[in-house]
Design an enzyme around this catalytic site. Structure first.
Site, PDB file in Angstrom:
ATOM      1  N   ASP A 300      48.432 105.783  21.861  1.00 46.59           N
ATOM      2  CA  ASP A 300      49.128 105.080  21.054  1.00 46.59           C
ATOM      3  C   ASP A 300      48.840 104.782  19.833  1.00 46.59           C
ATOM      4  O   ASP A 300      47.798 104.479  19.374  1.00 46.59           O
ATOM      5  CB  ASP A 300      49.325 103.724  21.891  1.00 46.59           C
ATOM      6  CG  ASP A 300      50.350 102.544  21.050  1.00 46.59           C
ATOM      7  OD1 ASP A 300      51.596 102.858  21.195  1.00 46.59           O
ATOM      8  OD2 ASP A 300      49.740 101.490  20.781  1.00 46.59           O
ATOM      9  N   GLU A 337      50.857 109.310  19.061  1.00 42.71           N
ATOM     10  CA  GLU A 337      51.758 108.709  18.252  1.00 42.71           C
ATOM     11  C   GLU A 337      51.229 108.346  16.734  1.00 42.71           C
ATOM     12  O   GLU A 337      50.007 107.743  16.862  1.00 42.71           O
ATOM     13  CB  GLU A 337      52.126 107.257  18.816  1.00 42.71           C
ATOM     14  CG  GLU A 337      53.288 106.491  17.998  1.00 42.71           C
ATOM     15  CD  GLU A 337      53.443 105.093  18.321  1.00 42.71           C
ATOM     16  OE1 GLU A 337      54.531 104.584  18.032  1.00 42.71           O
ATOM     17  OE2 GLU A 337      52.703 104.655  19.162  1.00 42.71           O
ATOM     18  N   HIS A 359      63.799 111.027  15.788  1.00 47.82           N
ATOM     19  CA  HIS A 359      64.544 109.872  16.329  1.00 47.82           C
ATOM     20  C   HIS A 359      65.447 109.379  15.229  1.00 47.82           C
ATOM     21  O   HIS A 359      66.401 109.098  15.320  1.00 47.82           O
ATOM     22  CB  HIS A 359      63.740 109.169  16.914  1.00 47.82           C
ATOM     23  CG  HIS A 359      64.428 107.842  17.355  1.00 47.82           C
ATOM     24  ND1 HIS A 359      64.354 106.726  16.344  1.00 47.82           N
ATOM     25  CD2 HIS A 359      65.059 107.244  18.445  1.00 47.82           C
ATOM     26  CE1 HIS A 359      65.120 105.863  17.014  1.00 47.82           C
ATOM     27  NE2 HIS A 359      65.352 106.185  18.179  1.00 47.82           N
ATOM     28  N   THR A 463      63.923 101.545  21.591  1.00 49.70           N
ATOM     29  CA  THR A 463      64.787 100.428  22.349  1.00 49.70           C
ATOM     30  C   THR A 463      64.506  99.138  22.480  1.00 49.70           C
ATOM     31  O   THR A 463      65.114  98.283  22.013  1.00 49.70           O
ATOM     32  CB  THR A 463      65.243 101.138  23.722  1.00 49.70           C
ATOM     33  OG1 THR A 463      65.592 102.550  23.660  1.00 49.70           O
ATOM     34  CG2 THR A 463      66.271 100.295  24.526  1.00 49.70           C
ATOM     35  N   GLY A 464      63.395  98.870  22.851  1.00 54.08           N
ATOM     36  CA  GLY A 464      62.855  97.447  23.196  1.00 54.08           C
ATOM     37  C   GLY A 464      62.724  96.933  22.038  1.00 54.08           C
ATOM     38  O   GLY A 464      62.507  95.436  22.146  1.00 54.08           O
TER      39      GLY A 464
END
EC number: 3.2.1.141
Length: 673
Positions: A300, A337, A359, A463-464
């Protein structure tokens, strides 16, 4: 902090054997803390079983050592055991075997702390740690001991939140459905122990302990084993850039874990300059791969790890550690990421990076949104340091000018991997006005294979981190969404689908936590303040409507429905069947053959596959049909059309609006071979 640990019921006797007087409390030698401690399974951190059946406890507590303080390990049934202080801030004690015993460390001020490398926390982050069984991983009844994984180009990823699936056992029950749809891998959001039972997982504070609210460590092993039975890989999302805000005790005895001169969005940066810190996280990565047989890790936000020397060394160290025994010949995949678009890391042993550029460009094209970081994709591509003026045109210049900015960013993504390869980011420059020349982002990436990039339309972040957690099924029209899904699932970049996408779920995915009251209020109010800066939530009533992350109803509202009776599940099944049948065996070594911009929101991207066949994806997200400027003149086959009649229209030289068509051309050179 707990004051009275391990109170046994009256008359209860511990099953842990008594401790012999002064059992192995001599100060350890320097060699005991070397990087090759074979007698303790080569792990410096956490409880380790020795060959003679005893258990060694270690704690790196440089603050306590420097101040001459005592540290004890308190074990249920044994009482307090003094720990010897060794070199470089290490404390150690060795005791008789005590599988299943609860323990923690007591500092000189009387406070108790869990083991930072605890293998299990049955009572959450503030409770005692638990000694694992000896050889827990090998003792587990694996049903696929010969599993070696799959090559990376075969990955079709499904991102899953274990808690929303009902824990480890519930997630395992979803796997046959996903395998039948065509997924070849699942990627679990973080499962390291976090406070409470509801969390995305990025607030973990005990990186070695599987979240106890989801089940036991063996239930997590059973989840991985079930996936392997179905021919699926399992990757785990791990967080090495910060610890969560609740339950992290390191600052009390190991402040050297953190840097005083460098901040991240979560607080002081972790100090990867220190060998003990580097070793802690290297061991953690190895632990998940070795003890739970995960097939890979997703790291991450590595852009928040200040010393990337550790990142560059990690792939080699892990693969060397796993090269023998059960790890021999395994496919081990490492994914990043990285907001910095650091192509050099991808050449250092990492398999891929999440491609935010893909994205963001697609999201702007599908929704028209241009707030925040989407601003960088709704504006014309900027100039790179190399002097190239516009990175959108892979065809003729006139066609490139016709493409809207987001389309030109997407063209570069499909042709070269990253959209930003050293160009100035307007969004980041505005956030850092002190940078005189503006903030430039990324490195050249055209030399990397398409499979070095993970392509997604949605994920947990995108999304979150929306105030209301809306999904694309609510934000984009049906036809353009079908076209975008076809592009994502059929292009050679590795696709990732976020849980619920495959059924067209309209349940939101919200940010949720289970923090104690004071922290919960701070998180709720801070989140509402953050969104109040955007136009949509400047009104107090609108800001107050943002769901409270700590409300259990927020968690429950985020459960996607996995109904298979709609149109989306058959569509995903069809596309994944095409990818598996026509593309997976051809993706190793494939290369971009160029991208042509055909119109304002239309392009054709082409790739030369390993057998010489050319894959073309014809995409038009606009509302008008566009003429095709480069039809394939060799033997051509349509693999898919997102709307009926699109392939026939393409053959006639016209690409219809809101569609995607996939074709393969058997070029003359391939036929000659």
């Amino acid at each position: 902090m707990n004051a009275d640990p391990f109170l046994l019921a009256p008359g209860t006797r511990s099953a842990v054997p008594p401790l012999a007087p002064f059992d192995c409390f001599a100060a350890p030698s320097a060699s005991a803390f070397s990087s090759h401690d074979d007698s303790a399974q080569d792990y410096l951190f956490g409880p380790a079983w020795l060959p003679d059946g005893r258990v060694r406890f270690r704690l790196w507590a440089p603050d306590a050592a420097e101040q001459g303080q005592a540290v004890r390990v308190e074990i249920a049934g044994l009482g307090p055991v003094p720990m010897a202080c060794g070199p470089n801030g290490w404390f150690e004690a060795v005791v008789p075997g005590c599988a299943g015993a609860r323990y923690w460390f007591r500092l000189d001020d009387g406070s108790t702390v869990p083991d930072p490398a605890s293998r299990w926390q049955a009572d959450d982050v503030h409770g005692p740690s638990i000694v694992p069984a000896r050889d827990a991983a090998t003792a587990f009844a694996w049903t696929c001991p010969e599993w070696r994984g799959r090559p990376w180009h075969e990955a079709i990823l499904y991102e899953m939140h274990v808690g929303l699936c009902g824990g480890y056992a519930g997630a395992a029950r979803e796997l046959p459905r996903l395998a039948a749809l065509g997924f070849t891998a699942v990627e679990l959001m973080p499962v390291a122990e976090f406070p409470g039972t509801r969390n995305w997982g990025y607030d973990g504070v005990l990186p070695f302990a599987p979240e106890s609210g989801y089940g036991t460590p063996d239930e997590l092993r059973a989840l991985v084993d079930r996936a392997h039975q179905l021919g699926m890989m399992v990757l785990l999302d791990v967080v090495y850039n910060h610890f969560g805000p609740e339950g992290n005790y390191l600052h009390r005895y190991a402040s050297a874990f953190f840097r005083a001169d460098c901040q991240t969005p979560w607080g002081p940066a972790i100090d990867f300059r220190r060998p003990q810190v580097r070793r802690f996280f290297t061991e953690n990565a190895r632990y998940w791969l070795e003890q739970f047989r995960f097939d890979g890790l997703r790291l991450d936000a590595v852009h928040a790890i200040e010393d990337e020397g550790w990142l560059a060394a990690l792939p080699g160290e892990l693969r060397a550690a796993l090269a023998n025994g059960d790890g021999a010949h395994r496919h081990v995949h490492l994914v990043l990421e990285n907001d910095n678009n650091d192509a050099a890391l991808l050449a250092a042993g990492y398999d891929a990076q999440w491609n935010d550029d893909a994205h963001h460009a697609l999201h702007v094209l599908l929704t028209g949104e241009d707030d925040g970081y989407y601003r960088d994709y709704s504006a014309a591509p900027a100039t790179a340091r190399s002097g190239h003026s516009d990175h959108g045109g892979h065809g003729d210049n006139a066609a490139a000018v016709r493409g809207v900015p987001a389309l030109r960013h997407l063209a570069r993504v499909l042709g070269e991997g990253f959209a930003y390869q050293g160009e100035r980011s307007a969004f980041r420059s505005a956030a850092q006005p002190a940078v005189a020349d503006g903030v430039r982002r990324g490195q050249p990436s055209a030399h990397l294979p398409p499979t070095a990039f993970v392509c997604f339309l949605q994920n947990h972040d995108q999304t979150g981190n929306r105030a209301l957690g809306e999904r694309l099924a609510q934000l984009a029209g049906r036809d353009v969404l079908r076209a975008a899904i076809a592009l994502q699932l059929l292009c050679p970049q590795v696709p990732l689908v976020f849980m619920g996408e495959e059924t067209g779920s309209t349940q939101p995915f919200l940010y949720f936590t289970s923090h104690p009251p004071e922290l919960a209020r701070a998180v709720r109010d801070g989140r509402r303040r953050e969104f109040a800066a955007t136009a949509a939530f400047r009104d107090d009533a609108r800001a107050a409507a943002i769901p409270d992350p700590n409300d259990p109803a927020t968690f429950e509202a985020s459960r996607p429905r996995f109904d298979d009776d709609g149109e989306w599940t058959p569509y995903y099944r069809e596309l994944l069947a095409v990818r598996r049948r026509e593309l997976l065996h051809r993706l190793a070594g494939c290369q971009s053959a160029g991208v042509d911009v055909l119109g304002p929101a239309a392009l054709c991207a082409r790739w030369r596959l390993m057998d010489g066949v050319e894959l073309s994806l014809w995409l038009n997200l606009g509302n008008e049909a566009v003429p095709c400027t480069r039809p394939c003149h060799d033997r051509s086959t349509a693999l898919h059309e997102s709307c009926a009649g699109a392939a026939a229209a393409l053959s006639a030289g016209l690409l219809p609006q809101r569609c995607c068509v996939a074709t393969v051309c058997e070029l003359a050179a391939a036929r000659a071979r």
